[in-house]
Design a protein around this motif. Structure first.
Motif, PDB file in Angstrom:
ATOM      1  N   ALA A   1      -7.211   2.305  -7.005  1.00  0.00           N
ATOM      2  CA  ALA A   1      -7.815   3.336  -6.137  1.00  0.00           C
ATOM      3  C   ALA A   1      -7.971   4.704  -6.804  1.00  0.00           C
ATOM      4  CB  ALA A   1      -7.005   3.453  -4.848  1.00  0.00           C
ATOM      5  N   PRO A   2      -6.958   5.226  -7.522  1.00  0.00           N
ATOM      6  CA  PRO A   2      -7.139   6.561  -8.125  1.00  0.00           C
ATOM      7  C   PRO A   2      -8.270   6.618  -9.144  1.00  0.00           C
ATOM      8  CG  PRO A   2      -4.824   5.953  -8.096  1.00  0.00           C
ATOM      9  CD  PRO A   2      -5.595   4.722  -7.735  1.00  0.00           C
TER      10      PRO A   2
ATOM     11  N   THR B   1       2.586   1.696  -3.407  1.00  0.00           N
ATOM     12  CA  THR B   1       1.639   2.108  -4.445  1.00  0.00           C
ATOM     13  C   THR B   1       1.230   3.555  -4.230  1.00  0.00           C
ATOM     14  OG1 THR B   1       0.810  -0.158  -4.457  1.00  0.00           O
ATOM     15  CG2 THR B   1      -0.514   1.494  -5.598  1.00  0.00           C
ATOM     16  N   GLN B   2       0.984   3.910  -2.971  1.00  0.00           N
ATOM     17  CA  GLN B   2       0.552   5.271  -2.658  1.00  0.00           C
ATOM     18  C   GLN B   2       1.652   6.279  -3.012  1.00  0.00           C
ATOM     19  OE1 GLN B   2      -0.510   5.816   1.481  1.00  0.00           O
ATOM     20  NE2 GLN B   2      -2.477   6.663   0.882  1.00  0.00           N
TER      21      GLN B   2
ATOM     22  N   GLY C   1      -3.702   9.937  -0.652  1.00  0.00           N
ATOM     23  CA  GLY C   1      -2.459   9.902   0.114  1.00  0.00           C
ATOM     24  C   GLY C   1      -2.605   9.635   1.598  1.00  0.00           C
ATOM     25  N   ASP C   2      -3.815   9.267   2.047  1.00  0.00           N
ATOM     26  CA  ASP C   2      -4.031   9.007   3.472  1.00  0.00           C
ATOM     27  C   ASP C   2      -3.575   7.584   3.801  1.00  0.00           C
ATOM     28  OD1 ASP C   2      -5.068   8.504   6.015  1.00  0.00           O
ATOM     29  OD2 ASP C   2      -6.712   9.921   5.711  1.00  0.00           O
ATOM     30  N   SER C   3      -2.495   7.463   4.556  1.00  0.00           N
ATOM     31  CA  SER C   3      -1.954   6.135   4.859  1.00  0.00           C
ATOM     32  C   SER C   3      -2.827   5.376   5.857  1.00  0.00           C
ATOM     33  CB  SER C   3      -0.527   6.247   5.382  1.00  0.00           C
ATOM     34  OG  SER C   3      -0.514   7.073   6.526  1.00  0.00           O
TER      35      SER C   3
ATOM     36  N   PHE D   1       1.545   7.512  -6.596  1.00  0.00           N
ATOM     37  CA  PHE D   1       0.437   8.333  -7.064  1.00  0.00           C
ATOM     38  C   PHE D   1       0.910   9.774  -7.261  1.00  0.00           C
ATOM     39  CE2 PHE D   1      -2.815   5.515  -4.652  1.00  0.00           C
ATOM     40  CZ  PHE D   1      -2.679   4.545  -5.630  1.00  0.00           C
TER      41      PHE D   1
ATOM     42  N   MET E   1      -5.205  -7.434  -3.000  1.00  0.00           N
ATOM     43  CA  MET E   1      -5.146  -6.127  -2.337  1.00  0.00           C
ATOM     44  C   MET E   1      -4.259  -5.155  -3.121  1.00  0.00           C
ATOM     45  SD  MET E   1      -7.146  -6.102   0.326  1.00  0.00           S
ATOM     46  CE  MET E   1      -6.632  -4.727   1.332  1.00  0.00           C
ATOM     47  N   LEU E   2      -3.192  -5.678  -3.708  1.00  0.00           N
ATOM     48  CA  LEU E   2      -2.320  -4.825  -4.531  1.00  0.00           C
ATOM     49  C   LEU E   2      -3.105  -4.255  -5.710  1.00  0.00           C
ATOM     50  CD1 LEU E   2       0.525  -3.716  -5.025  1.00  0.00           C
ATOM     51  CD2 LEU E   2       1.043  -5.803  -6.297  1.00  0.00           C
TER      52      LEU E   2
ATOM     53  N   ALA F   1      -5.330   3.142   4.236  1.00  0.00           N
ATOM     54  CA  ALA F   1      -4.822   1.840   3.778  1.00  0.00           C
ATOM     55  C   ALA F   1      -4.897   0.819   4.907  1.00  0.00           C
ATOM     56  CB  ALA F   1      -3.382   1.995   3.301  1.00  0.00           C
TER      57      ALA F   1
ATOM     58  N   TRP G   1      -5.177  -1.424  -4.388  1.00  0.00           N
ATOM     59  CA  TRP G   1      -4.392  -0.186  -4.204  1.00  0.00           C
ATOM     60  C   TRP G   1      -4.170   0.497  -5.544  1.00  0.00           C
ATOM     61  CZ3 TRP G   1      -5.612  -0.386   0.352  1.00  0.00           C
ATOM     62  CH2 TRP G   1      -5.169  -1.301   1.299  1.00  0.00           C
ATOM     63  N   ARG G   2      -3.855  -0.284  -6.564  1.00  0.00           N
ATOM     64  CA  ARG G   2      -3.525   0.315  -7.865  1.00  0.00           C
ATOM     65  C   ARG G   2      -4.729   0.938  -8.554  1.00  0.00           C
ATOM     66  NH1 ARG G   2       0.566  -4.473  -9.921  1.00  0.00           N
ATOM     67  NH2 ARG G   2       2.415  -3.711  -8.855  1.00  0.00           N
TER      68      ARG G   2
ATOM     69  N   LEU H   1      -9.853   8.290   0.124  1.00  0.00           N
ATOM     70  CA  LEU H   1      -8.832   8.849   1.020  1.00  0.00           C
ATOM     71  C   LEU H   1      -7.461   8.241   0.729  1.00  0.00           C
ATOM     72  CD1 LEU H   1     -10.709   8.982   4.456  1.00  0.00           C
ATOM     73  CD2 LEU H   1      -9.771  10.915   3.187  1.00  0.00           C
ATOM     74  N   PHE H   2      -7.451   6.942   0.505  1.00  0.00           N
ATOM     75  CA  PHE H   2      -6.181   6.274   0.191  1.00  0.00           C
ATOM     76  C   PHE H   2      -5.573   6.862  -1.083  1.00  0.00           C
ATOM     77  CE2 PHE H   2      -3.968   3.033  -2.323  1.00  0.00           C
ATOM     78  CZ  PHE H   2      -2.928   2.735  -1.463  1.00  0.00           C
ATOM     79  N   ALA H   3      -6.423   7.043  -2.101  1.00  0.00           N
ATOM     80  CA  ALA H   3      -5.927   7.591  -3.372  1.00  0.00           C
ATOM     81  C   ALA H   3      -5.390   9.010  -3.190  1.00  0.00           C
ATOM     82  CB  ALA H   3      -7.042   7.579  -4.412  1.00  0.00           C
TER      83      ALA H   3
ATOM     84  N   ALA I   1       0.838  -1.206   0.000  1.00  0.00           N
ATOM     85  CA  ALA I   1       0.000   0.000   0.000  1.00  0.00           C
ATOM     86  C   ALA I   1       0.870   1.253   0.000  1.00  0.00           C
ATOM     87  CB  ALA I   1      -0.922  -0.013   1.221  1.00  0.00           C
TER      88      ALA I   1
END
Lengths: 129, 191
Positions: B66-67, A44-45, B21-23, A48, B59-60, B26, B63-64, B17-19, A41
């Motif tokens: 997400a945007p 990947t983050q 940048g909120d860790s 972005f 899950m990967l 995740a 994450w990918r 939120l993850f997209a 995570a």
């Protein structure tokens, strides 16, 4: 010939108990798995919105910039050759250029005269007619 | 975002939120979605280590994506189940096991009415896993999703990309076949 099984309430209850036990004993993600997921995570983050910057053009001196603007060395070679020919015609053999100019002028005057006579002839014919 | 605040947010909001940048998003998504994905993969594959690899892969992918996630279109949990399902099918097919589906098998002549009560808990789970593994692929997926993962028929239809009617048929046939297989196991144990 096979016989179709009819589900009895007892069999149903037994299966439901098995399913419930399976739910209770569902595996829990191990710390190692959670760490792997967190690492994926984060990586990947981090990717972005990462903009790939174009490399900056190297700084150039004013004469190099001028040379580049007029087309580089080939263009400069042509410019120098033209300048040399101009100097040669202007200072070493000026009669050549003058003679060429007078000859051209005479030819042009003759052509203009022919045209004038023709036009005048036509006009005088029209006037007479 | 603090982790305790994530309880008030749905999965869609956490992905956004993850997209952004909120860790903490995740971590919240991982704790919320990975256990059910692992449970499903473990039941389908019958192997915990392999199931963990599948969950990491799935899950990967989450994450990918997400945007580009579009909130409200598909539930993240359903989306993840679907990815896990497909990854497991790929792995099962790669194993190249020759499974004879129950659809093609002769039904047991005289199935017993109930599973033996003397089977201890571990044996019961082992028996269930063995019986599930003997089911045809689609029946196994539908039975696990419906009866162990607790998904609704419309959600299973989305995960398996089939109609709700097909889900109902698969779960009914799967459950009946499971009962026969367990009864056969019990007969073998008692003989």
């Amino acid at each position: 010939m096979t016989k179709k099984l009819n589900m009895t309430p007892e069999m149903d209850a037994e299966l439901d108990a098995l399913f419930a036990q399976a739910r209770d004993e569902a595996p829990v993600p191990s710390p190692d798995l959670l760490a792997r997921l967190a690492q994926d995570a984060a990586q990947t983050q981090a990717s972005f919105g990462r903009v790939v910057e174009a490399p900056l053009a190297p700084r150039m001196s004013w004469w190099a910039q001028l040379l580049d603007d007029i087309g580089g060395l080939p263009a400069m070679g042509g410019l120098v050759a033209s300048a040399c020919v101009g100097i040669y015609l202007g200072f070493v053999n000026p009669d050549f250029a003058t003679g060429l100019s007078s000859t051209e002028t005479e030819v042009t005057a003759e052509a203009a005269g022919v045209m004038s006579h023709a036009l005048l002839g036509d006009l005088s014919w029209i006037e007479e007619g | 975002m603090a982790l305790d605040q994530s309880d008030r947010l749905d999965d869609d909001a956490l992905i956004v939120l993850f997209a952004n940048g909120d860790s903490a998003a995740a971590e919240a998504l991982t704790l919320r979605l990975s256990p059910q994905a692992l449970s499903f993969a473990r039941r389908l594959l019958g192997d915990l280590a392999e199931a963990e690899d599948v969950v990491q892969d799935a899950m990967l992918r989450l994450w990918r994506v997400a945007p580009d996630w579009r909130p409200g279109e598909a539930k993240p949990a359903t989306w993840l189940y679907r990815v896990v399902n497909n990854l497991c099918i790929d792995r099962l097919r790669k194993r190249q096991r020759v499974n004879v589906g129950l659809d093609d098998m002769a039904e047991p002549a005289d199935p017993a009415p109930s599973v033996e009560a003397r089977l201890i808990q571990t044996d019961r789970m082992a028996a269930l896993d063995a019986a599930l593994a003997a089911l045809p692929e689609r029946q196994r997926q539908a039975v696990i999703l419906r009866h162990i993962e607790g998904q609704s028929n419309p959600e299973i239809a989305l995960i398996m990309d089939i109609s709700v009617e097909a889900v109902e048929s698969l779960t009914a046939r799967g459950k009946r076949a499971l009962a026969k297989l367990l009864a056969s196991q019990k007969e073998e144990l008692s003989s």
